[in-house]
Design a protein around this motif. Structure first.
Motif, PDB file in Angstrom:
ATOM      1  N   ALA A  88       0.850  -1.191   0.000  1.00 53.74           N
ATOM      2  CA  ALA A  88       0.000   0.000   0.000  1.00 53.74           C
ATOM      3  C   ALA A  88       0.888   1.244   0.000  1.00 53.74           C
ATOM      4  CB  ALA A  88      -0.914  -0.018   1.214  1.00 53.74           C
ATOM      5  N   ASN A  89       0.253   2.405   0.015  1.00 50.99           N
ATOM      6  CA  ASN A  89       1.014   3.658  -0.099  1.00 50.99           C
ATOM      7  C   ASN A  89       1.993   3.885   1.043  1.00 50.99           C
ATOM      8  OD1 ASN A  89      -0.251   4.285  -2.499  1.00 50.99           O
ATOM      9  ND2 ASN A  89      -1.834   5.556  -1.555  1.00 50.99           N
ATOM     10  N   ASP A  90       1.728   3.278   2.207  1.00 50.49           N
ATOM     11  CA  ASP A  90       2.652   3.461   3.334  1.00 50.49           C
ATOM     12  C   ASP A  90       3.887   2.569   3.227  1.00 50.49           C
ATOM     13  OD1 ASP A  90       1.675   0.954   3.950  1.00 50.49           O
ATOM     14  OD2 ASP A  90       0.850   1.513   5.898  1.00 50.49           O
ATOM     15  N   MET A  91       3.932   1.721   2.212  1.00 51.20           N
ATOM     16  CA  MET A  91       5.050   0.806   1.954  1.00 51.20           C
ATOM     17  C   MET A  91       5.256  -0.215   3.074  1.00 51.20           C
ATOM     18  SD  MET A  91       6.120   1.522  -1.012  1.00 51.20           S
ATOM     19  CE  MET A  91       5.041   2.570  -1.958  1.00 51.20           C
ATOM     20  N   LEU A  92       4.236  -0.399   3.900  1.00 54.49           N
ATOM     21  CA  LEU A  92       4.314  -1.359   4.996  1.00 54.49           C
ATOM     22  C   LEU A  92       3.187  -2.383   4.932  1.00 54.49           C
ATOM     23  CD1 LEU A  92       5.122   1.093   7.942  1.00 54.49           C
ATOM     24  CD2 LEU A  92       6.734  -0.397   6.735  1.00 54.49           C
ATOM     25  N   HIS A  93       1.968  -1.922   4.657  1.00 57.20           N
ATOM     26  CA  HIS A  93       0.816  -2.829   4.594  1.00 57.20           C
ATOM     27  C   HIS A  93       0.716  -3.462   3.201  1.00 57.20           C
ATOM     28  CE1 HIS A  93      -0.272  -0.656   8.212  1.00 57.20           C
ATOM     29  NE2 HIS A  93      -1.216  -1.551   8.437  1.00 57.20           N
ATOM     30  N   PRO A  94       0.226  -4.686   3.112  1.00 52.86           N
ATOM     31  CA  PRO A  94      -0.001  -5.293   1.796  1.00 52.86           C
ATOM     32  C   PRO A  94      -1.060  -4.518   1.022  1.00 52.86           C
ATOM     33  CG  PRO A  94      -0.134  -6.930   3.563  1.00 52.86           C
ATOM     34  CD  PRO A  94      -0.136  -5.591   4.219  1.00 52.86           C
ATOM     35  N   SER A  95      -0.877  -4.442  -0.278  1.00 50.48           N
ATOM     36  CA  SER A  95      -1.880  -3.806  -1.133  1.00 50.48           C
ATOM     37  C   SER A  95      -3.086  -4.728  -1.271  1.00 50.48           C
ATOM     38  CB  SER A  95      -1.294  -3.532  -2.516  1.00 50.48           C
ATOM     39  OG  SER A  95      -1.030  -4.767  -3.184  1.00 50.48           O
ATOM     40  N   GLU A  96      -4.132  -4.212  -1.866  1.00 52.11           N
ATOM     41  CA  GLU A  96      -5.329  -5.032  -2.095  1.00 52.11           C
ATOM     42  C   GLU A  96      -4.989  -6.241  -2.960  1.00 52.11           C
ATOM     43  OE1 GLU A  96      -9.861  -4.575  -3.958  1.00 52.11           O
ATOM     44  OE2 GLU A  96      -8.659  -2.799  -3.531  1.00 52.11           O
ATOM     45  N   LEU A  97      -4.129  -6.021  -3.954  1.00 48.70           N
ATOM     46  CA  LEU A  97      -3.710  -7.128  -4.826  1.00 48.70           C
ATOM     47  C   LEU A  97      -2.965  -8.194  -4.026  1.00 48.70           C
ATOM     48  CD1 LEU A  97      -3.360  -8.374  -7.650  1.00 48.70           C
ATOM     49  CD2 LEU A  97      -1.301  -6.968  -7.930  1.00 48.70           C
ATOM     50  N   ALA A  98      -2.094  -7.758  -3.107  1.00 48.52           N
ATOM     51  CA  ALA A  98      -1.341  -8.713  -2.287  1.00 48.52           C
ATOM     52  C   ALA A  98      -2.271  -9.520  -1.387  1.00 48.52           C
ATOM     53  CB  ALA A  98      -0.310  -7.972  -1.442  1.00 48.52           C
ATOM     54  N   VAL A  99      -3.245  -8.849  -0.787  1.00 49.58           N
ATOM     55  CA  VAL A  99      -4.213  -9.554   0.071  1.00 49.58           C
ATOM     56  C   VAL A  99      -4.983 -10.582  -0.756  1.00 49.58           C
ATOM     57  CG1 VAL A  99      -6.288  -9.307   1.481  1.00 49.58           C
ATOM     58  CG2 VAL A  99      -4.416  -7.665   1.728  1.00 49.58           C
ATOM     59  N   ASP A 100      -5.376 -10.195  -1.975  1.00 53.36           N
ATOM     60  CA  ASP A 100      -6.093 -11.124  -2.855  1.00 53.36           C
ATOM     61  C   ASP A 100      -5.229 -12.342  -3.184  1.00 53.36           C
ATOM     62  OD1 ASP A 100      -8.335  -9.538  -2.936  1.00 53.36           O
ATOM     63  OD2 ASP A 100      -7.851  -8.596  -4.851  1.00 53.36           O
ATOM     64  N   TYR A 101      -3.931 -12.102  -3.423  1.00 53.37           N
ATOM     65  CA  TYR A 101      -3.038 -13.210  -3.760  1.00 53.37           C
ATOM     66  C   TYR A 101      -2.850 -14.148  -2.563  1.00 53.37           C
ATOM     67  CZ  TYR A 101       1.043 -15.863  -5.219  1.00 53.37           C
ATOM     68  OH  TYR A 101       1.908 -16.889  -5.525  1.00 53.37           O
ATOM     69  N   ILE A 102      -2.637 -13.572  -1.377  1.00 50.15           N
ATOM     70  CA  ILE A 102      -2.460 -14.397  -0.183  1.00 50.15           C
ATOM     71  C   ILE A 102      -3.743 -15.174   0.113  1.00 50.15           C
ATOM     72  CG2 ILE A 102      -1.992 -14.356   2.298  1.00 50.15           C
ATOM     73  CD1 ILE A 102      -0.197 -11.892   1.763  1.00 50.15           C
ATOM     74  N   TRP A 103      -4.892 -14.535  -0.106  1.00 43.89           N
ATOM     75  CA  TRP A 103      -6.176 -15.221   0.055  1.00 43.89           C
ATOM     76  C   TRP A 103      -6.268 -16.403  -0.904  1.00 43.89           C
ATOM     77  CZ3 TRP A 103     -10.454 -16.495   2.442  1.00 43.89           C
ATOM     78  CH2 TRP A 103     -11.570 -16.903   1.716  1.00 43.89           C
ATOM     79  N   GLN A 104      -5.825 -16.210  -2.148  1.00 45.92           N
ATOM     80  CA  GLN A 104      -5.845 -17.293  -3.136  1.00 45.92           C
ATOM     81  C   GLN A 104      -4.990 -18.464  -2.671  1.00 45.92           C
ATOM     82  OE1 GLN A 104      -4.848 -16.187  -7.256  1.00 45.92           O
ATOM     83  NE2 GLN A 104      -3.810 -18.169  -7.467  1.00 45.92           N
ATOM     84  N   ARG A 105      -3.803 -18.161  -2.141  1.00 46.89           N
ATOM     85  CA  ARG A 105      -2.919 -19.212  -1.653  1.00 46.89           C
ATOM     86  C   ARG A 105      -3.550 -19.939  -0.456  1.00 46.89           C
ATOM     87  NH1 ARG A 105       0.912 -21.649  -3.092  1.00 46.89           N
ATOM     88  NH2 ARG A 105       2.886 -20.815  -2.374  1.00 46.89           N
ATOM     89  N   PHE A 106      -4.244 -19.180   0.376  1.00 47.19           N
ATOM     90  CA  PHE A 106      -4.931 -19.778   1.526  1.00 47.19           C
ATOM     91  C   PHE A 106      -6.034 -20.724   1.059  1.00 47.19           C
ATOM     92  CE2 PHE A 106      -8.590 -19.603   4.425  1.00 47.19           C
ATOM     93  CZ  PHE A 106      -8.023 -20.125   5.575  1.00 47.19           C
ATOM     94  N   THR A 107      -6.851 -20.297   0.115  1.00 42.72           N
ATOM     95  CA  THR A 107      -7.969 -21.125  -0.347  1.00 42.72           C
ATOM     96  C   THR A 107      -7.465 -22.389  -1.047  1.00 42.72           C
ATOM     97  OG1 THR A 107      -8.146 -19.897  -2.453  1.00 42.72           O
ATOM     98  CG2 THR A 107      -9.493 -19.132  -0.613  1.00 42.72           C
ATOM     99  N   GLU A 108      -6.349 -22.288  -1.757  1.00 38.38           N
ATOM    100  CA  GLU A 108      -5.809 -23.456  -2.451  1.00 38.38           C
ATOM    101  C   GLU A 108      -5.413 -24.564  -1.471  1.00 38.38           C
ATOM    102  OE1 GLU A 108      -3.724 -21.015  -6.181  1.00 38.38           O
ATOM    103  OE2 GLU A 108      -2.504 -21.809  -4.544  1.00 38.38           O
ATOM    104  N   ASN A 109      -4.940 -24.176  -0.304  1.00 40.33           N
ATOM    105  CA  ASN A 109      -4.340 -25.150   0.606  1.00 40.33           C
ATOM    106  C   ASN A 109      -5.199 -25.498   1.813  1.00 40.33           C
ATOM    107  OD1 ASN A 109      -1.808 -26.656   0.807  1.00 40.33           O
ATOM    108  ND2 ASN A 109      -1.518 -25.589   2.751  1.00 40.33           N
ATOM    109  N   PHE A 110      -6.040 -24.559   2.254  1.00 39.25           N
ATOM    110  CA  PHE A 110      -6.701 -24.762   3.545  1.00 39.25           C
ATOM    111  C   PHE A 110      -8.212 -24.939   3.478  1.00 39.25           C
ATOM    112  CE2 PHE A 110      -2.731 -23.493   5.524  1.00 39.25           C
ATOM    113  CZ  PHE A 110      -2.740 -24.252   6.691  1.00 39.25           C
ATOM    114  N   LEU A 111      -8.794 -25.018   2.288  1.00 36.56           N
ATOM    115  CA  LEU A 111     -10.227 -25.225   2.190  1.00 36.56           C
ATOM    116  C   LEU A 111     -10.539 -26.643   1.740  1.00 36.56           C
ATOM    117  CD1 LEU A 111     -11.553 -21.919   0.572  1.00 36.56           C
ATOM    118  CD2 LEU A 111     -11.090 -22.437   2.975  1.00 36.56           C
ATOM    119  N   SER A 112     -11.612 -27.198   2.289  1.00 34.69           N
ATOM    120  CA  SER A 112     -12.047 -28.531   1.869  1.00 34.69           C
ATOM    121  C   SER A 112     -12.508 -28.486   0.423  1.00 34.69           C
ATOM    122  CB  SER A 112     -13.195 -29.003   2.759  1.00 34.69           C
ATOM    123  OG  SER A 112     -14.352 -28.190   2.551  1.00 34.69           O
ATOM    124  N   ASP A 113     -12.535 -29.639  -0.238  1.00 37.87           N
ATOM    125  CA  ASP A 113     -12.961 -29.689  -1.643  1.00 37.87           C
ATOM    126  C   ASP A 113     -14.393 -29.196  -1.797  1.00 37.87           C
ATOM    127  OD1 ASP A 113     -10.511 -30.683  -2.406  1.00 37.87           O
ATOM    128  OD2 ASP A 113     -11.137 -32.780  -2.345  1.00 37.87           O
TER     129      ASP A 113
END
Length: 328
Positions: free
Chosen positions: A240-265
Motif C-alpha cells: 500500500a502507499n505506506d510501503m508497509l501494509h499489503p496492497s489489495e492485490l497482495a491480500v487477494d493473492y495471499i487469500w488465493q494461496r490460503f484457499t488453495e491449501n486450507f479449504l475442503s474440496d
C-alpha cells in the motif's frame, strides 16, 4: 525459468469448511482474511476485542471469551474526554462510559456464547513487543495514545509466549476438544520497532508458533502469510502507499494461496459457484430492459436455486431478493 521464489505449502492437518464457525483474532491482517471469509459466506467472528497485535493480549482475549466476566467502569479509564479499555482496540472507545461498556460487553458475551461451537480459530500475531502499564505491570492491548512515559516496552521471549499459549490451548481443548488452531504471522512490518527490531520480533513469533505447532501437530497448523509477502510478493508494487501494509492485490493473492491449501474440496466447489453468483449480482447492464438481460437474471436465479439445493444450510434469501428486484 522460475522468476520468483515460490513458497511451498505443506499439506495441512485439517481444512476449513464454510459451514463451520471460525473465530479470527489478531492484527489487521486477521481482518483482511476475515473479511474475505465473510464475503464468501463463511460463518465467522472477527476480532471481538478489536485489532490486537501481541501474543499476550490475544491470549488474554481468548481467556476472557472462555471465562466471560462483564467489564465494569473499573476496567475503563478516561483520557481527553473519551473512555477506553486497555484490553480493547479504540473502536470500542466512546465519550459515553455507558455506551463504551455496552459495546464491549455485548460483543464479549455474543462471541463467548459462540466459542463452544467454534471449529477453527485463526490467530494472526503482529509483534512480540509489548507495552506494560507501569502502575500495574499489566500488558496492554492498546496504549490509546497515552504518554509513552506511562509504559515499559519489552519483547516477549519465545519461552514466555509458548508457556502462556500451552496453558491456554489446553484449557480451550478441555472445553472444545474438536477445536483446530491456525497461526499466522502478520506480513505487516512494524517499522516503529526499526528494521532490525521488526525482524527480531517476527523471528520470535515464528519460533514460538513453530514450537506450538510441532508440539500439537494434529491440532495446530501454520499458514506462511509472512513468508509469502516477503518472498513471492517482495516487490513494492504489492504494498500500500505506506510501503508497509499489503496492497489489495497482495491480500487477494495471499487469500488465493490460503484457499488453495486450507479449504475442503466441498468448500472450494461452493466458493466457485458463489463467485459466479456474486459476479452476476454486481453486474451493471447497459440495457437493463433487454430480453438478453432478463434471461441472464433468470439463469442466475436458477443457479441460486441449485446452490440452495446442493447446500441446504446456505441462506441466500437476501441475494434472491436483490436478483428478483432486477426483473421489476
Amino acid at each position: 525459468m522460475e522468476l520468483y521464489t515460490a513458497i511451498q505449502l505443506p499439506k495441512p492437518p485439517f481444512r476449513f469448511s464454510w459451514q463451520e464457525h471460525t473465530l479470527l483474532l489478531g492484527s489487521c491482517f486477521a481482518e483482511n482474511i476475515g473479511t474475505k471469509l465473510a464475503e464468501n459466506r463463511f460463518n465467522v467472528d472477527i476480532n471481538p476485542f478489536g485489532t490486537l497485535y501481541n501474543p499476550a493480549s490475544i491470549a488474554a482475549a481468548l481467556r476472557r471469551l472462555l471465562h466471560p466476566e462483564r467489564f465494569t467502569s473499573n476496567d475503563l479509564f478516561r483520557h481527553e474526554g473519551v473512555f477506553h479499555s486497555f484490553t480493547h482496540h479504540s473502536r470500542f472507545s466512546s465519550t459515553s462510559e455507558t455506551e463504551c461498556l455496552e459495546n464491549i460487553n455485548d460483543r464479549l458475551f455474543a462471541s463467548a456464547g459462540e466459542l463452544r461451537e467454534t471449529k477453527y480459530i485463526v490467530v494472526t500475531l503482529g509483534t512480540a513487543y509489548v507495552y506494560r502499564l507501569k502502575s500495574t505491570g499489566e500488558v496492554v492491548a492498546n496504549c490509546h495514545k497515552l504518554p509513552e512515559k506511562m509504559f515499559d516496552r519489552s519483547m516477549l521471549s519465545v519461552a514466555e509466549i509458548v508457556s502462556e499459549w500451552k496453558e491456554l490451548l489446553l484449557s480451550l481443548w478441555e472445553q472444545c476438544p474438536e477445536l483446530k488452531i491456525l497461526f499466522t504471522v502478520s506480513p505487516i512490518r512494524h517499522w516503529k520497532d526499526g528494521a532490525h527490531g521488526n525482524q527480531l520480533s517476527k523471528a520470535t513469533l515464528l519460533l514460538a508458533v513453530n514450537t506450538l505447532q510441532t508440539t500439537y501437530p494434529e491440532r495446530i497448523a501454520y499458514f506462511p502469510a509472512y513468508e509469502i509477502m516477503m518472498d513471492e510478493l517482495r516487490d513494492y508494487r504489492f504494498y500500500a502507499n505506506d510501503m508497509l501494509h499489503p496492497s489489495e492485490l497482495a491480500v487477494d493473492y495471499i487469500w488465493q494461496r490460503f484457499t488453495e491449501n486450507f479449504l475442503s474440496d466441498e468448500t472450494k466447489g461452493f466458493l466457485k459457484e458463489w463467485a459466479e453468483i456474486q459476479k452476476a449480482i454486481n453486474h451493471r447492464p447497459f440495457q437493463p430492459e433487454s430480453e438478453a438481460y432478463k434471461r441472464f437474471i433468470s439463469q442466475t436465479l436458477l443457479k441460486m436455486e441449485r446452490i440452495n439445493e446442493k447446500f441446504p444450510s446456505f441462506d441466500s434469501t437476501k441475494e434472491m431478493e436483490i436478483i428478483k428486484s432486477k426483473l421489476m
